[in-house]
Design a protein around this motif. Structure first.
Motif, PDB file in Angstrom:
ATOM      1  N   HIS A  95      27.815  17.770  48.494  1.00 21.78           N
ATOM      2  CA  HIS A  95      28.959  18.813  47.775  1.00 21.78           C
ATOM      3  C   HIS A  95      29.895  19.124  48.651  1.00 21.78           C
ATOM      4  CE1 HIS A  95      25.827  17.707  45.079  1.00 21.78           C
ATOM      5  NE2 HIS A  95      25.095  17.534  45.910  1.00 21.78           N
ATOM      6  N   PHE A  96      29.886  19.459  50.114  1.00 17.82           N
ATOM      7  CA  PHE A  96      31.173  20.196  50.355  1.00 17.82           C
ATOM      8  C   PHE A  96      32.242  20.235  51.624  1.00 17.82           C
ATOM      9  CE2 PHE A  96      27.438  23.001  49.443  1.00 17.82           C
ATOM     10  CZ  PHE A  96      28.151  23.642  48.777  1.00 17.82           C
ATOM     11  N   HIS A  97      32.114  18.820  51.074  1.00 16.30           N
ATOM     12  CA  HIS A  97      32.707  17.147  51.984  1.00 16.30           C
ATOM     13  C   HIS A  97      34.474  17.966  51.886  1.00 16.30           C
ATOM     14  CE1 HIS A  97      34.867  14.326  54.369  1.00 16.30           C
ATOM     15  NE2 HIS A  97      33.355  14.527  55.163  1.00 16.30           N
ATOM     16  N   SER A  98      35.142  18.345  53.087  1.00 18.08           N
ATOM     17  CA  SER A  98      36.969  18.635  53.196  1.00 18.08           C
ATOM     18  C   SER A  98      37.527  17.751  52.630  1.00 18.08           C
ATOM     19  CB  SER A  98      37.229  18.643  54.071  1.00 18.08           C
ATOM     20  OG  SER A  98      37.001  17.615  55.058  1.00 18.08           O
ATOM     21  N   SER A  99      37.202  16.340  52.023  1.00 16.08           N
ATOM     22  CA  SER A  99      37.765  15.634  51.899  1.00 16.08           C
ATOM     23  C   SER A  99      37.874  15.695  50.424  1.00 16.08           C
ATOM     24  CB  SER A  99      37.594  13.629  52.173  1.00 16.08           C
ATOM     25  OG  SER A  99      36.723  13.559  51.554  1.00 16.08           O
ATOM     26  N   LYS A 100      36.608  15.860  49.507  1.00 16.70           N
ATOM     27  CA  LYS A 100      37.084  16.170  48.100  1.00 16.70           C
ATOM     28  C   LYS A 100      37.308  17.361  47.787  1.00 16.70           C
ATOM     29  CE  LYS A 100      33.595  17.843  44.681  1.00 16.70           C
ATOM     30  NZ  LYS A 100      34.239  18.431  44.507  1.00 16.70           N
ATOM     31  N   ILE A 101      36.847  19.221  48.478  1.00 17.93           N
ATOM     32  CA  ILE A 101      37.589  19.961  48.226  1.00 17.93           C
ATOM     33  C   ILE A 101      39.058  19.806  48.396  1.00 17.93           C
ATOM     34  CG2 ILE A 101      38.037  22.006  49.106  1.00 17.93           C
ATOM     35  CD1 ILE A 101      35.047  21.162  47.692  1.00 17.93           C
ATOM     36  N   VAL A 102      40.049  18.579  49.352  1.00 19.67           N
ATOM     37  CA  VAL A 102      40.852  18.691  49.785  1.00 19.67           C
ATOM     38  C   VAL A 102      41.224  18.057  48.133  1.00 19.67           C
ATOM     39  CG1 VAL A 102      43.484  18.478  50.615  1.00 19.67           C
ATOM     40  CG2 VAL A 102      41.708  19.215  52.539  1.00 19.67           C
ATOM     41  N   GLU A 103      41.317  17.326  47.828  1.00 18.18           N
ATOM     42  CA  GLU A 103      41.669  16.801  47.123  1.00 18.18           C
ATOM     43  C   GLU A 103      41.696  17.210  45.630  1.00 18.18           C
ATOM     44  OE1 GLU A 103      39.684  11.914  47.255  1.00 18.18           O
ATOM     45  OE2 GLU A 103      40.619  12.403  44.609  1.00 18.18           O
ATOM     46  N   ASP A 104      40.417  18.335  45.492  1.00 20.21           N
ATOM     47  CA  ASP A 104      40.612  19.278  44.562  1.00 20.21           C
ATOM     48  C   ASP A 104      41.968  20.087  44.294  1.00 20.21           C
ATOM     49  OD1 ASP A 104      38.013  18.038  43.357  1.00 20.21           O
ATOM     50  OD2 ASP A 104      37.266  20.219  43.581  1.00 20.21           O
ATOM     51  N   TYR A 105      41.926  20.507  45.349  1.00 19.70           N
ATOM     52  CA  TYR A 105      43.345  21.872  45.487  1.00 19.70           C
ATOM     53  C   TYR A 105      44.670  20.571  45.436  1.00 19.70           C
ATOM     54  CZ  TYR A 105      40.967  25.284  47.426  1.00 19.70           C
ATOM     55  OH  TYR A 105      40.134  26.956  47.680  1.00 19.70           O
ATOM     56  N   GLU A 106      44.685  19.587  46.078  1.00 19.86           N
ATOM     57  CA  GLU A 106      45.984  18.808  45.918  1.00 19.86           C
ATOM     58  C   GLU A 106      46.152  18.190  43.904  1.00 19.86           C
ATOM     59  OE1 GLU A 106      45.347  14.750  48.261  1.00 19.86           O
ATOM     60  OE2 GLU A 106      47.159  14.949  48.903  1.00 19.86           O
ATOM     61  N   GLN A 107      44.592  18.013  43.332  1.00 25.38           N
ATOM     62  CA  GLN A 107      44.805  17.438  41.942  1.00 25.38           C
ATOM     63  C   GLN A 107      45.380  19.040  40.734  1.00 25.38           C
ATOM     64  OE1 GLN A 107      45.631  15.129  41.258  1.00 25.38           O
ATOM     65  NE2 GLN A 107      44.335  13.768  42.778  1.00 25.38           N
TER      66      GLN A 107
END
Ligand code: GMT
Length: 375
Positions: A355-367
């Motif tokens: 739920h808190f993986h850096s790859s997912k969170i960074v992608e959310d910011y990028e989007q």
């Protein structure tokens, strides 16, 4: 498309500075060009990156000014960097002063510069101390092109307390998995003189009143009266002396280690059996994530974003604020049951990964950046 992103945060203290810096590093690793516009070099930067730049905000203490104009110096530096480096976005961490300064910079640099603001809870805390700033915080949020909050709880508090109308996107915090993982640090346990049969309870904070460090000590007092244990207190701050006094009064000095500020906390987590975070205000609780990533079960209070980070009964327990007996009971139920502790430890690491993986969170910011630029 590679982006040019300016990041402004308080770089040297607190979870928001850590998250902003880690985000900058990971975005740079994905090829984006990052410009930190801050008062000091972000402390977690670590190594040299060819596509990370640092622009120091310098405030001249001109004798005519009663107060050095930091906010104006920051806005002016943001505008200068945005124009020269052709920034696409300024990512401001905090509405005041950073988002307000970014808005001023946008007026100077041009409409093409977009502002993304992340709320970390501090604006809401400031409001508690100085309600006169309400309209300014609201202004910073409303003038941003996109706003994120580090938890749903903070998003809801911001709507409730400020009555803002723009959409707030919840994007959780994350940790760098390359740094936060369970490691062999048994030498440390030996070095601190912790006996093999002693359980280790850890608390890390900036010792502000809201962190309720005395509650941590009182709960530990109850724990250590039942089982052999040591308490590691990491950090420093306004309540430090109060904490030392309480430890003396409760006569548990030999069980409590005050370690001050520490850098490699993953090693300290790796020798710990339980993490306590008993705050009365906490929009997220980044240290919980750090602890869980290192396989440490956590007990936290039913406050702010904490219940969004801890899975009650699976990665730790959620207790009521100030319920020392309940906190000690919940802690002991983990510390005295090795199979539960192992299960919680495993589930904690898995929960962080899922739920808190850096790859997912960074992608959310990028989007979010891309959608802001698309308008
Ligand atoms: O309160 C602190 O300890 C510092 C503060 C900050 O600005 O860094 O922390 C806030 O942001 C962190 C990162 O998003 C969150 O993990 C903390 O929960 C939040 N603190 C509060 O809401 C009191």
């Amino acid at each position: 498309m590679k982006l040019k992103i300016g990041i402004t945060c308080y770089p040297t203290v607190g979870g928001s500075g850590v998250v902003a810096t880690e985000l900058g590093k990971l975005l740079a690793e994905k090829g984006h060009e990052i410009h930190f516009i801050t008062s000091a070099l972000p402390f977690r930067l670590g190594k040299v990156y060819a596509n990370i730049f640092y622009h120091e905000v310098e405030v001249n203490n001109y004798s005519v000014f009663k107060y050095p104009p930091y906010d104006l110096a920051l806005a002016s530096k943001m505008a200068e960097v945005a124009k020269r480096e052709k920034l696409d976005i300024i990512h401001a961490h905090y509405a005041i002063p950073h988002a307000v300064c970014a808005f001023l910079a946008k007026q100077m640099a041009g409409e093409q510069l977009k502002i993304v603001t992340t709320l970390h809870g501090t604006d809401i805390t400031v409001l508690g101390y100085d309600p006169s700033l309400k309209e300014m915080i609201k202004f910073g949020i409303e003038k941003s092109d996109a706003v994120t909050a580090v938890s749903n709880s903070l998003k809801n508090d911001t709507y409730r307390l400020l009555g803002v109308e723009n959409k707030i996107y919840p994007i959780y915090n994350f940790v760098d998995e390359r740094e936060y993982f369970k490691q062999d640090a048994s030498h440390l346990k030996k070095g601190y003189g912790i006996k093999p049969e002693e359980k280790v309870i850890i608390h890390i904070s900036n010792f502000r009143t809201v962190k309720r460090v005395p509650d941590v000590i009182k709960a530990f007092h109850k724990i250590v009266s039942e089982i052999p244990a040591k308490l590691l207190l990491i950090g420093n701050g306004p309540e430090f002396t109060v904490a030392c006094k309480l430890v003396q009064e409760l006569n548990i000095e030999e069980h409590v280690l005050f370690l001050g500020k520490q850098e490699n906390v993953a090693e300290l987590f790796s020798i710990s059996d339980l993490k306590l975070l008993l705050s009365e205000k906490e929009s997220f609780g980044l240290v919980l994530l750090e602890a869980m990533a290192c396989g440490v079960p956590v007990v936290g209070t039913n406050i702010g974003g904490i219940p969004e980070v801890i899975l009650d009964g699976e990665t730790g327990y959620i207790c009521e604020l100030g319920d020392i007996d309940g906190i000690a009971r919940a802690s002991l139920s983990i510390l005295t049951d090795e199979s539960k502790k192992q299960r919680f430890s495993y589930q904690a690491m898995q929960h962080v990964r899922d739920h808190f993986h850096s790859s997912k969170i960074v992608e959310d910011y990028e989007q979010l950046y891309y959608s802001v630029l698309k308008g």
